[in-house]
Motif scaffolding. Structure first.
Motif, short mmCIF file in Angstrom:
data_model
loop_
_atom_site.label_atom_id
_atom_site.label_comp_id
_atom_site.label_asym_id
_atom_site.label_seq_id
_atom_site.Cartn_x
_atom_site.Cartn_y
_atom_site.Cartn_z
N LEU A 104 -41.64 -11.79 -10.35
CA LEU A 104 -42.16 -12.60 -11.46
C LEU A 104 -42.16 -11.80 -12.76
O LEU A 104 -41.82 -12.32 -13.83
CB LEU A 104 -43.59 -13.10 -11.17
CG LEU A 104 -43.78 -14.14 -10.07
CD1 LEU A 104 -45.23 -14.58 -10.01
CD2 LEU A 104 -42.89 -15.36 -10.28
N ASP A 105 -42.54 -10.52 -12.65
CA ASP A 105 -42.55 -9.66 -13.84
C ASP A 105 -41.15 -9.50 -14.43
O ASP A 105 -40.96 -9.54 -15.65
CB ASP A 105 -43.12 -8.27 -13.49
CG ASP A 105 -44.63 -8.33 -13.22
OD1 ASP A 105 -45.25 -9.34 -13.61
OD2 ASP A 105 -45.17 -7.38 -12.61
N ILE A 106 -40.17 -9.32 -13.54
CA ILE A 106 -38.79 -9.16 -14.00
C ILE A 106 -38.30 -10.45 -14.66
O ILE A 106 -37.65 -10.42 -15.71
CB ILE A 106 -37.85 -8.73 -12.83
CG1 ILE A 106 -38.02 -7.23 -12.56
CG2 ILE A 106 -36.39 -9.05 -13.10
CD1 ILE A 106 -37.48 -6.30 -13.65
N GLU A 107 -38.63 -11.59 -14.05
CA GLU A 107 -38.23 -12.89 -14.63
C GLU A 107 -38.78 -13.02 -16.05
O GLU A 107 -38.07 -13.42 -16.97
CB GLU A 107 -38.75 -14.05 -13.77
CG GLU A 107 -37.94 -14.28 -12.51
CD GLU A 107 -38.49 -15.43 -11.66
OE1 GLU A 107 -39.32 -16.21 -12.15
OE2 GLU A 107 -38.08 -15.53 -10.49
N GLN A 108 -40.07 -12.67 -16.21
CA GLN A 108 -40.70 -12.79 -17.53
C GLN A 108 -40.03 -11.85 -18.53
O GLN A 108 -39.79 -12.21 -19.68
CB GLN A 108 -42.21 -12.48 -17.41
CG GLN A 108 -43.06 -12.93 -18.60
CD GLN A 108 -43.06 -14.45 -18.82
OE1 GLN A 108 -42.87 -15.22 -17.89
NE2 GLN A 108 -43.24 -14.88 -20.06
N THR A 109 -39.69 -10.63 -18.08
CA THR A 109 -39.01 -9.66 -18.94
C THR A 109 -37.65 -10.19 -19.39
O THR A 109 -37.25 -10.05 -20.55
CB THR A 109 -38.84 -8.30 -18.19
OG1 THR A 109 -40.10 -7.91 -17.66
CG2 THR A 109 -38.31 -7.21 -19.09
N ILE A 110 -36.93 -10.84 -18.43
CA ILE A 110 -35.62 -11.42 -18.77
C ILE A 110 -35.79 -12.54 -19.78
O ILE A 110 -35.05 -12.63 -20.77
CB ILE A 110 -34.91 -11.94 -17.48
CG1 ILE A 110 -34.52 -10.77 -16.56
CG2 ILE A 110 -33.67 -12.75 -17.85
CD1 ILE A 110 -33.95 -11.18 -15.20
N PRO A 112 -34.47 -23.85 -13.73
CA PRO A 112 -34.41 -23.83 -12.26
C PRO A 112 -34.22 -22.44 -11.65
O PRO A 112 -34.50 -22.23 -10.48
CB PRO A 112 -33.23 -24.75 -11.91
CG PRO A 112 -32.44 -24.87 -13.16
CD PRO A 112 -33.38 -24.66 -14.30
N MET A 113 -33.77 -21.49 -12.46
CA MET A 113 -33.58 -20.13 -11.92
C MET A 113 -34.91 -19.35 -11.87
O MET A 113 -35.01 -18.32 -11.23
CB MET A 113 -32.55 -19.35 -12.76
CG MET A 113 -31.16 -19.93 -12.69
SD MET A 113 -30.51 -20.06 -11.00
CE MET A 113 -29.54 -21.56 -11.11
N CYS A 114 -35.94 -19.86 -12.57
CA CYS A 114 -37.26 -19.22 -12.54
C CYS A 114 -38.03 -19.64 -11.28
O CYS A 114 -37.87 -20.77 -10.81
CB CYS A 114 -38.08 -19.63 -13.76
SG CYS A 114 -37.32 -19.15 -15.32
N SER A 115 -38.88 -18.75 -10.79
CA SER A 115 -39.72 -19.07 -9.61
C SER A 115 -40.81 -20.05 -10.03
O SER A 115 -41.57 -19.78 -10.95
CB SER A 115 -40.38 -17.80 -9.06
OG SER A 115 -39.39 -16.87 -8.72
N GLN A 116 -40.88 -21.18 -9.32
CA GLN A 116 -41.89 -22.19 -9.63
C GLN A 116 -43.26 -21.72 -9.15
O GLN A 116 -43.36 -21.14 -8.07
CB GLN A 116 -41.54 -23.52 -8.97
CG GLN A 116 -40.19 -24.07 -9.38
CD GLN A 116 -39.85 -25.35 -8.65
OE1 GLN A 116 -40.38 -26.41 -8.94
NE2 GLN A 116 -38.95 -25.26 -7.68
N LEU A 117 -44.29 -22.02 -9.92
CA LEU A 117 -45.63 -21.53 -9.56
C LEU A 117 -46.66 -22.65 -9.35
O LEU A 117 -47.83 -22.37 -9.11
CB LEU A 117 -46.14 -20.55 -10.63
CG LEU A 117 -45.28 -19.29 -10.78
CD1 LEU A 117 -45.78 -18.44 -11.94
CD2 LEU A 117 -45.27 -18.47 -9.50
N THR A 118 -46.21 -23.91 -9.42
CA THR A 118 -47.13 -24.99 -9.04
C THR A 118 -47.14 -25.09 -7.52
O THR A 118 -46.21 -24.60 -6.86
CB THR A 118 -46.68 -26.35 -9.62
OG1 THR A 118 -45.37 -26.63 -9.10
CG2 THR A 118 -46.65 -26.34 -11.13
N TYR A 119 -48.16 -25.75 -6.97
CA TYR A 119 -48.26 -25.90 -5.51
C TYR A 119 -47.02 -26.59 -4.95
O TYR A 119 -46.38 -26.10 -4.02
CB TYR A 119 -49.54 -26.69 -5.18
CG TYR A 119 -49.81 -26.91 -3.71
CD1 TYR A 119 -49.62 -25.90 -2.78
CD2 TYR A 119 -50.29 -28.14 -3.25
CE1 TYR A 119 -49.89 -26.10 -1.43
CE2 TYR A 119 -50.57 -28.35 -1.91
CZ TYR A 119 -50.37 -27.32 -1.00
OH TYR A 119 -50.64 -27.53 0.33
#
Length: 601
Positions: free
Chosen positions: A364-370, A239-246
């Protein structure tokens, strides 16, 4: 389009459950004759809009009011309070009754608790000396269908109550709701649970079956084959990640409440300054059902194709006179979908005003790096800069919680520094907030090595996604991260917890795998590898049905992942999701922020 979702294609007869809830409510109104005023707590009013049309309540002679601290303005001689069991509401009710006394108003007062009365609430009414004036009852609304495959227990604060306040009453509510489902659809033979709250629900389910048994002789084969119970605490990363579905993005940016979003009329292309419009979002909208679970990049392409296709048809009709009547009829039918297309084009355009910004992609890039546990210093500095810029505190905390969870906490030096900087930037009134986040294990000092990398490898959580338009794995949901919770569900349906026993020990809370009901049925969940899907067809002519229960909330992204799994070739299961509440990172953190501030006052 109706706000109440159509449940015609639900894998269970959810319409019957909804009708029963409607019948119970109208029964209360019918039993109190004459003119009456129905006073509803504001949150409950939204929930009821998914069950019954307001016009129907008015047909039963009810004037509608929302409960507040203000005196009640109505001419009705009978007042019916319909409220959840919250202490603050008891104070409001007492104040309204006391306010009527000096006016000499001869009124009858009724109070219906939803879903059940509590000793603490009744104690307040006694202290306020109004209990004797009230006729008290219950309206047992334990769950509400949000859509064909999603049920909500409408427990907004269960996560915070369990993790921070030590209040576990919501766990009983969840067990009671599942037991009610069993009275309608049979005793669920397989129970798999992970997490402190979920294993408690499994225990309660068994004791409820002993105290108030479902008669299995009358029921035939249970319609739900397995229930998988998961604590939100087991996977707080997703839930802490940004959702990317519509649908996930709509919830992140506009917040979906009771199956609809409220937006400025200008966003929807109508020039009515300051006016808000409500857009229902459920399976009744065929286009929405088609696009809601797609990655947002793909949604924009789909909408473009649909609009272009109608444009071309129109140009063709205009330029030639050779169409047959059936071709024209087909064209007219397609024109009927124009309002739906227009609605989602407007919403998508609005979302693009957020997703098109460089800051969105940087995050989004930072989230992926984490998530990949790469370059701790870079991630730390990014969060530090957000704090210094005083970006909205929930945005800061989402990344901070993500960094803390994937690293088993922050090294003492970094932890102390960031706490100090947050208090300097946002004010010392946030001290209880930081304490509560630490208590919940969301932002803490590092005391041991992180096992996140081991978990991501064992469950293949980090996956390269090359084609979001034709995904082959649930990782398309977050463009490269497969939700931990749904990977656990995949294992649970395939072979139970046995295959990942050691891995489960690395995640919070105990786990159980129970057989119940003494039914002589081969559990479809014990399908041997390579033995085909045939065995998982238990209910006559239907695929096996798995109820996935999230105690503490589920995101729209996770619901999308389960729908994706169910649609895969060779998957012999349909999923129904039940949750205490649909959440995202912000809606998990906001109540913790708000209650921490209240604690300071």
């Amino acid at each position: 389009m109706a706000q109440i979702p159509s449940l015609d294609n639900a894998p269970l007869n959810l319409a019957a459950l909804r009708e029963q809830s409607q019948k119970d409510l109208l029964g209360i109104l019918k039993s109190i004759r004459g003119k009456k005023c129905l006073v509803i707590d504001p949150k409950l009013a939204g929930t009821l809009s998914l069950i019954v049309q307001t016009s129907l309540l008015k047909e039963y002679g009810a004037e509608l009011r929302l409960l507040s601290s203000d005196p009640l303005q109505t001419e009705c001689p009978k007042i019916i309070y319909l409220v959840r069991s919250q202490l603050s509401f008891m104070k409001f009710i007492a104040s309204q009754i006391k306010n009527d006394e000096p006016k000499g108003l001869q009124r009858e007062y009724f109070l219906y608790f939803v879903p059940r009365r509590t000793v603490a609430c009744e104690k307040i009414l006694e202290e306020e000396k109004v209990h004797q004036k009230l006729t008290v009852g219950e309206y047992p609304l334990y769950l509400v269908p949000l859509d064909e495959d999603v049920l909500s227990f409408e427990l907004d604060h269960s996560l915070q109550e369990c993790l921070i306040e030590g209040d576990t009453s919501s766990i009983w509510h969840v067990a009671k709701a599942i037991h009610k489902l069993e009275f309608a659809f049979g005793v669920i033979p397989n129970v798999r649970a992970k997490g402190v709250a979920s294993t408690k629900v499994a225990e309660l389910l068994n004791s409820m079956q002993q105290e108030d048994p479902v008669n299995m002789d009358d029921m035939g084969i249970p319609e739900i084959n397995t229930v998988i119970l998961l604590d939100r605490e087991v996977d707080m990363v997703t839930p802490m990640c940004s959702q990317l579905t519509y649908e996930g993005l709509l919830d992140e940016m506009l917040q979906i409440h009771n199956g609809s979003v409220e937006v400025d009329a200008s966003i929807m292309g109508t020039q009515q300054d300051g006016k808000k419009v409500k857009i229902p979002l459920n399976s009744s909208d065929k286009l929405y059902k088609e696009i809601r679970d797609l990655n947002f990049e793909v949604v924009v392409q789909v909408l473009r194709q649909k609009a272009t296709s109608i444009q071309q048809d129109y140009a063709e009709v205009k330029s030639t006179n050779t169409q047959s009547v059936s071709e024209l009829k087909d064209f007219v039918r397609r024109l009927h979908s124009l309002p739906e297309i227009a609605r989602h084009v407007h919403l998508a355009q609005h979302l693009q005003s957020f997703t098109g910004k460089p800051s969105f992609h940087a995050r989004l890039d930072i989230e992926q790096t984490i998530l990949e546990v790469q370059n701790f210093e870079l991630c730390f500095e990014y969060i530090e800069e957000m704090v210094h810029k005083q970006e909205p505190i929930e945005n800061v905390l989402r990344l901070l919680v993500l960094l803390s969870l994937t690293n088993a906490g922050l090294p003492k030096k970094n932890f102390d520094y960031l706490r100090r900087e947050i208090l300097h930037s946002y004010g010392f009134e946030h001290m209880p907030l930081l304490y509560n986040l630490e208590k919940a294990g969301l932002f803490k000092k590092q005391e041991s090595r992180s096992n996140w990398i081991g978990i991501t490898r064992a469950l293949q959580l980090i996956v390269d996604v090359n084609d979001t338009a034709n995904p082959t794995d649930i990782s398309y949901i977050f463009s490269g991260y497969a939700p931990l919770s749904i990977r656990l569900v995949q294992h649970a349906v395939r072979s139970g917890w046995r295959s990942i026993e050691e891995l489960l020990k690395l995640l919070p809370g105990p786990h159980v795998d129970l057989k119940r009901g003494g039914l002589a049925i081969n559990s479809s969940m014990e399908v041997l590898p390579g033995s085909g899907v045939q065995q998982s067809i238990d209910r006559v002519g239907h695929r096996s049905l798995v109820l996935v229960v999230f105690v503490g909330g589920v995101t729209f992204a996770e619901i999308a992942a389960l729908r994706f799994l169910s649609a895969q070739e060779g998957m012999g299961y349909d999923f129904i999701v039940a949750t205490t509440k649909v959440v995202n990172g912000n809606t998990i953190l906001r109540p913790i922020i708000a209650s921490s501030k209240e604690g300071m006052m």
